[in-house]
Design a protein around this motif. Structure first.
Motif, short mmCIF file in Angstrom:
data_model
loop_
_atom_site.label_atom_id
_atom_site.label_comp_id
_atom_site.label_asym_id
_atom_site.label_seq_id
_atom_site.Cartn_x
_atom_site.Cartn_y
_atom_site.Cartn_z
N ALA A 1 0.81 -1.22 0.00
CA ALA A 1 0.00 0.00 0.00
C ALA A 1 0.84 1.27 0.00
N LEU A 2 2.15 1.15 0.28
CA LEU A 2 3.01 2.33 0.29
C LEU A 2 3.08 3.00 -1.07
N ALA A 3 2.75 2.25 -2.13
CA ALA A 3 2.78 2.81 -3.48
C ALA A 3 1.46 3.47 -3.88
N LEU A 4 0.45 3.35 -3.04
CA LEU A 4 -0.84 3.97 -3.36
C LEU A 4 -0.71 5.50 -3.35
N PRO A 5 -1.26 6.20 -4.33
CA PRO A 5 -1.18 7.67 -4.34
C PRO A 5 -1.73 8.30 -3.06
N THR A 6 -2.80 7.71 -2.50
CA THR A 6 -3.38 8.27 -1.27
C THR A 6 -2.41 8.16 -0.10
N VAL A 7 -1.70 7.03 0.00
CA VAL A 7 -0.74 6.84 1.09
C VAL A 7 0.47 7.74 0.89
N ILE A 8 0.95 7.86 -0.34
CA ILE A 8 2.08 8.75 -0.63
C ILE A 8 1.74 10.19 -0.25
N THR A 9 0.52 10.62 -0.59
CA THR A 9 0.08 11.98 -0.24
C THR A 9 0.00 12.15 1.27
N ALA A 10 -0.54 11.14 1.97
CA ALA A 10 -0.66 11.21 3.43
C ALA A 10 0.71 11.36 4.09
N ILE A 11 1.70 10.62 3.61
CA ILE A 11 3.06 10.72 4.16
C ILE A 11 3.62 12.12 3.92
N GLY A 12 3.36 12.65 2.73
CA GLY A 12 3.81 14.01 2.44
C GLY A 12 3.20 15.04 3.36
N LEU A 13 1.92 14.87 3.67
CA LEU A 13 1.26 15.80 4.59
C LEU A 13 1.83 15.69 6.00
N LEU A 14 2.15 14.46 6.42
CA LEU A 14 2.75 14.27 7.74
C LEU A 14 4.11 14.96 7.85
N GLN A 15 4.84 15.01 6.74
CA GLN A 15 6.17 15.61 6.73
C GLN A 15 6.14 17.11 6.47
N SER A 16 4.96 17.66 6.23
CA SER A 16 4.84 19.07 5.86
C SER A 16 5.04 20.00 7.05
N GLU A 17 5.49 21.20 6.76
CA GLU A 17 5.65 22.22 7.81
C GLU A 17 4.30 22.58 8.42
N THR A 18 3.25 22.51 7.61
CA THR A 18 1.92 22.85 8.12
C THR A 18 1.51 21.89 9.22
N PHE A 19 1.73 20.59 9.00
CA PHE A 19 1.37 19.60 10.02
C PHE A 19 2.26 19.75 11.25
N LEU A 20 3.56 19.91 11.04
CA LEU A 20 4.49 20.05 12.17
C LEU A 20 4.13 21.27 13.01
N SER A 21 3.76 22.35 12.35
CA SER A 21 3.37 23.56 13.07
C SER A 21 2.09 23.33 13.88
N ALA A 22 1.12 22.61 13.29
CA ALA A 22 -0.13 22.35 14.00
C ALA A 22 0.10 21.51 15.25
N VAL A 23 0.93 20.48 15.14
CA VAL A 23 1.16 19.59 16.27
C VAL A 23 2.04 20.25 17.33
N SER A 24 2.90 21.18 16.90
CA SER A 24 3.76 21.87 17.88
C SER A 24 2.93 22.66 18.88
N GLY A 25 1.70 22.98 18.50
CA GLY A 25 0.81 23.70 19.42
C GLY A 25 0.03 22.80 20.35
N LEU A 26 0.23 21.49 20.25
CA LEU A 26 -0.46 20.53 21.11
C LEU A 26 0.44 20.19 22.30
#
Length: 360
Positions: A314-339
């Motif tokens: 499933a790592l090759a699925l476009p949806t999973v690839i996109t999800a991993i990219g979102l997890l690595q994004s500055e936007t996600f890191l910034s959101a979780v840094s406030g938790l």
């Protein structure tokens, strides 16, 4: 992208013999009380909500008639404060949302999925099963802000991994404590994990005890849970958080049956915090963020890692690839840094089960 939203809504009313019930929708009233609480005056609350002063007063008077008590207390020269009744209404609403919001979100996702199937050229959705948590919540918010289709089901860690094994989902969320309880906790998940699985890191988070501000019962650790004057509120059976607590109690030689309220269960960390904030229990166990959001004192006891398990193929699925990219994004890191209590610095890193747990 299609988005279905379900939100809790409640009413209050009273009736007298021979008369129709007088019922009010509390939605607008709760918003008004929350604004008065934060702004300190009725006029400011009305302006913030774009309501006339007359409308605001009419709403307050109608609610006071239904409840039979005052909602606000005027303090000469010091603005307005909420009455005990108003504070109780706000706490009730927060508890309702804490308990029901994840269930309604999961149901809304199911409805979205069914409707999407009936639409032409529907985009494939990521199927994510996980226990409700604040980092997961942040990821889902980011996905939806980018119109990324996701089908979410809130399940405990064991249920999520079982669903992955049965090909019912693409990602399964589970959490494992660091340190002395890691091996035993992981052992309860290994029936569902195999060499065909990889792990995607989400975050680490702190778990501990919630108590009221000021710690009025002078609670310092797990040994206080068996005191006769302490009321406890638990997570539901099967949850990873309850499993961790039971492992810790076992190590300390503390009997679960000796804890007043051990079988009183809530389904989210926020619901546990709301229960304590409402004065219905003295202590609970959960993640630090929930305690912070409800103004509770937090006593840290453990740190755990949260992962998404995924099948290799499933790592090759476009949806999973996109999800991993979102997890690595500055936007996600910034959101979780406030938790409070969370650390997502390794979010999106993909490892094998053996690499993540070399001593297992």
């Amino acid at each position: 992208m299609l988005k279905i939203t379900l939100t809790p809504r409640w009413q209050a009313g009273k009736s007298l013999p021979g008369t129709a019930a007088h019922v009010i929708d509390t939605s607008l009233l709760i918003q008004l009380l929350a604004h008065i609480e934060s702004l300190g005056s009725i006029a400011s609350a009305g302006r913030a909500m774009h309501l006339s002063y007359r409308h605001v007063w009419g709403l307050l008077r109608e609610a006071e008639e239904v409840f039979g008590a005052m909602l606000i207390v005027k303090r000469p020269g010091q603005g307005t404060r909420l009455s005990d009744l108003a504070n109780a209404l706000l706490q009730a609403d927060r508890r309702i949302h804490a308990r029901l919001a994840p269930t309604l979100e999961s149901l809304a996702s199911e409805i979205e999925t069914e409707i999407r199937k009936a639409l032409p050229a529907a985009q494939a959705a990521l199927r994510l099963f996980a226990s409700h948590g604040f980092a997961v919540e942040s990821l889902l918010a980011l996905m939806r802000s980018q119109d990324f289709p996701v089908e979410v089901r809130y399940r405990n860690s064991t249920e999520a991994l079982a669903a992955l094994a049965n090909d019912e989902c693409d990602l399964a969320g589970f959490h494992v404590p660091l340190g002395e309880f890691e091996r035993e906790a992981l052992g309860q998940y290994m029936a569902w994990l195999s060499p065909e699985h990889m792990l995607i890191e989400l975050a680490t988070r702190r778990q501990g005890l919630f108590v009221a501000q000021g710690n009025p019962k002078d609670i310092s650790g797990l040994s206080d849970l068996v005191r006769s004057d302490v009321r406890f509120v638990n997570r539901q059976g099967g949850s990873g958080t309850r499993m961790l607590l039971e492992l810790m109690l076992k190590k300390e030689g503390l009997p679960a049956h000796g804890i007043n309220g051990f079988e009183t269960a809530e389904f989210t960390h926020a619901a546990v915090a709301a229960y304590i904030a409402g004065g219905m229990a003295d202590v609970g166990f959960g993640v630090e963020t929930a305690a912070a959001r409800f103004g509770l004192h937090f006593i840290p006891l453990a740190t755990e890692r949260y992962f998404f398990a995924v099948k290799n193929k499933a790592l090759a699925l476009p949806t999973v690839i996109t999800a991993i990219g979102l997890l690595q994004s500055e936007t996600f890191l910034s959101a979780v840094s406030g938790l409070q209590g969370y650390d997502a610095s390794a979010a999106g890193r993909v490892t094998s089960v053996e690499e993540a747990f070399p001593a297992a």
